[in-house]
Design a protein around this motif. Structure first.
Motif: not given
Lengths: 368, 594
Positions: A174, A277, A363-368, B450-452, B454, B481-484, B500
């Protein structure tokens, strides 16, 4: 075997070796220290089979020999002894007598033949390096190694030696930390070393000492005039870290390390304690922080920065960022970016040091 | 010309009253149990506090119901056997909001038309009257002496309707139906003493009981009754109370279900389904819990006059009723009572919260933002998701309970359980099951929002899958994808994983993904639970720490806190217990200290 030693020398020797003695072991002799007489004194050794540490201390030897002594008990006794010379003798394979002032102890040891022999490491063509350089590399990179057991290779730290430089790299998949120090007269070599061994190396050798590095089949030995550390190596190949270090990041930010750190710490309070996060929004002149954790709460903050490039929103594990900032050697740090899903780099800004230091964070995915 | 076929063609005629009664009898009186039901309900309506029921030969030879109720004067007793004679309703208006059991006025004449019926009744101790009816015909009215109350004896049921008689089952089967019926009535009216006798042998004698649990003891068995979890919850005008089976006990005994609406036993699939929905993820698929639920709501909210046997009801707002039931049951399952325990367990007077402070179940649930979950495929939408959509925007503030939660000293035993001491018991948490529950709820939340998070990987994982696994992956791709898990096809059956989830430091993403896909391909059962729930449960199972993992003190602490924050801490996602308690009482008992 019979010798006399000062209380302080005995304590010093034990302090160096005892930390590698395992707390729990299936092999009883590993709970013991090997004590052998040498020409100048005695040598105390301990091992957990992955790492072995051995140190020589001056003592007045009356009769040569060797025996193993329970490590914990010997340390505890040494700590409580009165300020007087300590006289230790062994009768037969197992019986140890320790006298100091009027105090007298009898302990049961194990024959020295049961103690595992040290790995065969050749020091003939040993590489010579400064202990201080090694310590710098270790303290700036080892933190980034993985502690998770699924990919053993990432549990180690890569140590590369080239003609003109030494480099250490550690990553957990990571984030990554890499440091290079220029050297002269090196030789080409690559090893993957468990961080636990590096910790001992950092601890045991004073910064000004010159070390000899010997290579064995599957081991590495580090040696100073009095102390040696042997470690098992992790077998490679190490992942191609060079390919993942971005060369085309087109956005740059210069941040005050202390201010950035304290803002991150503030935001971390309400970050998820699993993912940590945090959202960073980079704009020219200003960095905005935002955290939103379901079931917990939200937080925002702002920090004036220097930033070049299009505005960018990116998510990170705040803990990873904080850890990296801790090891940054300068007051300001430079971050580079390309996109919210691409690697970010952290480097010291304005560092007048021949060494080079770079951290990488995914990075970590952001929720939009 | 003589009328052709005058003998062949039957003339239309009004049926004699007794024949009409006999036909009507079929509606109400179809077997001995229905006679018992009518008679006992009449007794209850007469204000009886003690009811004796005597049965012979499964009710074919004799059904006798004696009560200590109001009794009837002579004219009322005569009227009672006339069709539609009822003391309970005067006009159609009264049908709205019927509060008593029998109201159709059909019972006694109908029964009288197909048996030898004898009513003995007295309005006060001393002078009474006996009315005898045979096959619908009054055969005698005689004065008798008896105590206050009424005794109705029905002999030779269906003696004059051979067709009906032929359809009666064996005495044992008819008797079983009567026992079941009496059990239900006894649960409805716990204030009444019941005695049931069959062929001279006493089946049970139930004294008036103070609580549902006390009454259930003799009926279901004392130990079973002790282990049930109390439900008690009010939502708006709806009060839901009762006793339900602990998830760990579900399936261990035969299932018993009783639903009462405003004190009336009803068959209501919707309510049962709502209660079972609350067990979702705490019991294995295919098993169903035993329960007794009493739903109380204003009479205007419910219509009981749907079926002559009065087993069905119609709710003005069924959805709200079912929601209230589900919530009540779910709350009950979240209390410490619902935890599996070793041996007998004393019940606290007030259901305590699991971890010392009340669990803010509702607060937590409401804290989930109400945004629609675009990741759901239509078939995967759950009732929960629908509910969330209808909720007003929720506060995101933290529940205040957390900081107050005191974590007791925790120790790991057998590298599998976390042990701690709490008030009245030694408590063991199964680390894997507990973590699974924590992750399941977190994954479900992430799927709904919908914000896991990742975590992008420096070195993408390449997974070579079997064709079946690749298919499973493709089929669940949006959910993954929803889980990350951010992955793309990489030629053949390979996938390249770029990001992941990172639910905990020990998480091994590759292994988790592999094992999840293997589990998904191995599972060919037509599942009753939605796909996203199944995936969340599978990934939670694979991602959770395993038995045998050594946990550091801070990891145990974090797990403890996370578990305390879940909605159903005591149950894992497969229906096993996550928490087991050994009470001091039980320990003392086992060490012979009592």
């Amino acid at each position: 075997m019979r010798f006399t030693i000062t209380r302080e020398k005995l304590q010093e020797g034990l302090a160096a070796v005892t930390p590698v003695v395992p707390n729990k072991t299936t092999l009883p002799v590993l709970a013991n220290l090997l004590v052998q007489t040498t020409e100048k004194g005695i040598r105390i050794s301990g091992t957990d089979l992955d790492i072995a540490v051995s140190t020589e201390i001056t003592a007045d030897v009356e009769a040569a020999g060797g025996i193993t002594i329970p490590a914990r008990k010997l340390s505890e006794i040494a700590r409580e002894l009165p300020a007087a010379p300590v006289r230790i003798s062994a009768t037969g394979d197992q019986r140890i007598t320790l006298e100091c002032g009027r105090a007298k102890f009898k302990l049961l040891g194990l024959p020295k033949t049961e103690f595992p022999s040290f790995p065969a490491v050749r020091f003939e063509k040993a590489l010579k390096i400064g202990s201080g350089d090694l310590q710098r590399l270790i303290s700036h990179t080892a933190f980034a190694a993985s502690t998770e057991e699924s990919r053993p290779i990432l549990n180690g730290v890569l140590w590369e030696i080239r003609n003109d430089l030494m480099r250490m790299v550690a990553t957990n998949g990571h984030r990554l930390a890499k440091m290079e120090i220029p050297v002269s007269g090196g030789q080409k070599a690559e090893h993957i070393i468990p961080p636990k061994a590096l910790e001992q190396i950092k601890r045991l050798f004073p910064a000004e000492e010159q070390l000899e590095v010997g290579v064995g089949e599957n081991h590495l030995g580090f040696r100073s005039p009095f102390t040696s550390v042997f470690t098992r190596l992790i077998e490679g190949p190490y992942p191609g870290y060079d390919q993942v270090i971005p060369k085309d990041n087109d956005k740059h930010a210069i941040l005050d390390r202390a201010a950035f750190t304290s803002a991150l710490r503030r935001m971390s309070v309400v970050a998820s304690d699993q993912t940590h996060r945090i959202r960073l929004s980079f704009n020219s002149g200003m960095l905005k922080f935002a955290v939103s954790t379901p079931d917990l709460g939200e937080a925002q903050d702002e920090l004036p920065i220097r930033y070049e490039g299009d505005p960018l929103d990116i998510g990170f594990n705040a803990n990873y960022l904080l850890e990296m900032l801790r090891f940054m050697p300068t007051e300001e740090v430079r971050m580079t970016f390309r996109a919210p899903e691409r690697a970010t780099t952290l480097e010291p800004e304005g560092w007048s040091d021949p060494a080079k230091y770079l951290c990488l964070l995914m990075p970590l995915r952001l929720a939009d | 010309m003589s009328p052709v076929g005058s003998t062949a063609r039957a003339r239309v005629a009004i049926l004699p009253a007794d024949v009409a009664d006999r036909i009507a009898a079929g509606e109400v009186v179809e077997r001995p149990a229905s006679v018992v039901k009518e008679l006992v309900e009449n007794a209850l309506d007469a204000g009886a506090m003690a009811i004796d029921v005597e049965i012979r030969d499964g009710g074919r030879a004799l059904i006798r119901v004696s009560d200590d109720g109001l009794g009837m004067p002579e004219e009322d007793a005569r009227l009672a056997i006339a069709r539609h004679a009822t003391s309970k309703i005067r006009d159609a208006e009264d049908l709205v909001g019927v509060g008593s059991f029998g109201f159709r006025g059909e019972a006694l004449p109908a029964i009288g038309s197909v048996s030898h019926l004898r009513i003995e009744t007295a309005t006060e101790d001393g002078a009474g009257v006996a009315v005898a009816v045979s096959g619908g015909t009054l055969v005698g009215v005689t004065p008798i002496a008896r105590r206050r109350g009424t005794t109705v004896s029905v002999e030779a049921l269906f003696y004059n309707t051979p067709a009906r008689q032929k359809f009666l089952r064996g005495a044992r089967s008819e008797w079983r139906a009567i026992v079941e019926l009496m059990g239900t009535l006894a649960l409805v009216r716990r204030d009444v003493r019941f005695r049931l006798v069959h062929d001279g042998k006493e089946q049970w004698q139930l004294p008036a009981a103070a609580s549902l649990r006390a009454r259930l003891g003799p009926l279901w068995g004392g130990e079973v009754a002790e282990r049930l979890v109390a439900v008690d919850d009010v939502q708006g005008v709806i009060h839901v109370a009762g006793l339900i089976e602990r998830p760990t006990d579900v399936g261990s005994t035969s299932r018993q279900v009783l639903v009462l609406v405003n004190g009336r036993a009803v068959r209501d699939v919707g309510i049962v389904r709502a209660a079972e929905a609350a067990y979702k993820s705490t019991i294995p698929a295919g098993t169903r819990p035993s329960l007794v639920l009493e739903v109380t709501l204003p009479g205007r909210e419910v219509d009981v006059n749907v079926h002559p046997a009065k087993a069905e009801v119609r709710f003005v707002d069924r959805w709200t009723v079912e929601r209230a039931v589900e919530r009540a049951v779910r709350r009950a399952l979240g209390t410490e009572e619902a935890i599996a325990s070793v041996g007998a367990m004393p019940r606290p007077e007030m259901p305590q919260a699991l971890f010392g402070t009340p669990l803010p179940v509702e607060v937590l649930r409401q804290a989930v933002p109400s945004a629609p979950a675009p990741l759901f495929e239509p078939e995967a939408s759950s009732p929960d998701a629908a509910e969330d959509g209808g909720r007003p925007p929720a506060p995101t503030a933290a529940p205040a309970a957390d900081p107050d939660l005191i974590v007791p000293p925790l120790i790991q035993v057998h590298r599998t359980y976390i042990a701690f001491e709490r008030g009245d018991a030694l408590v063991l948490i199964d680390q894997h099951s507990a973590h699974e529950r924590v992750l399941y709820e977190r994954f479900m939340g992430a799927l709904e929002r919908g914000d896991a998070p990742a975590q992008r990987l420096l070195f993408p994982l390449t997974l070579h899958l079997s064709p079946a696994e690749a298919e499973a992956f493709e089929g669940h791709r949006a959910l993954f994808a929803g889980l990350g898990f951010d992955a793309e096809a990489f030629g053949g059956n390979s996938v390249l994983v770029h990001a992941v989830p990172n639910p905990h430091p020990r998480f091994d993403a590759e292994r988790c993904l592999r094992e999840t896909l293997a589990a998904l391909t191995g599972d060919r059962l037509p599942s009753t639970i939605a796909r996203h729930e199944r995936l969340a449960a599978t990934v939670a199972c694979k991602a959770a720490v395993k038995a045998g993992d050594l946990l550091a003190p801070e990891e145990m602490r974090a797990l403890f806190l996370a578990l305390a924050r879940t909605t159903l801490p005591a149950h894992d996602v497969h229906g096993r217990a996550t928490i087991l308690q050994l009470t001091w009482d039980e320990l003392d008992r086992r060490f012979g200290r009592t």
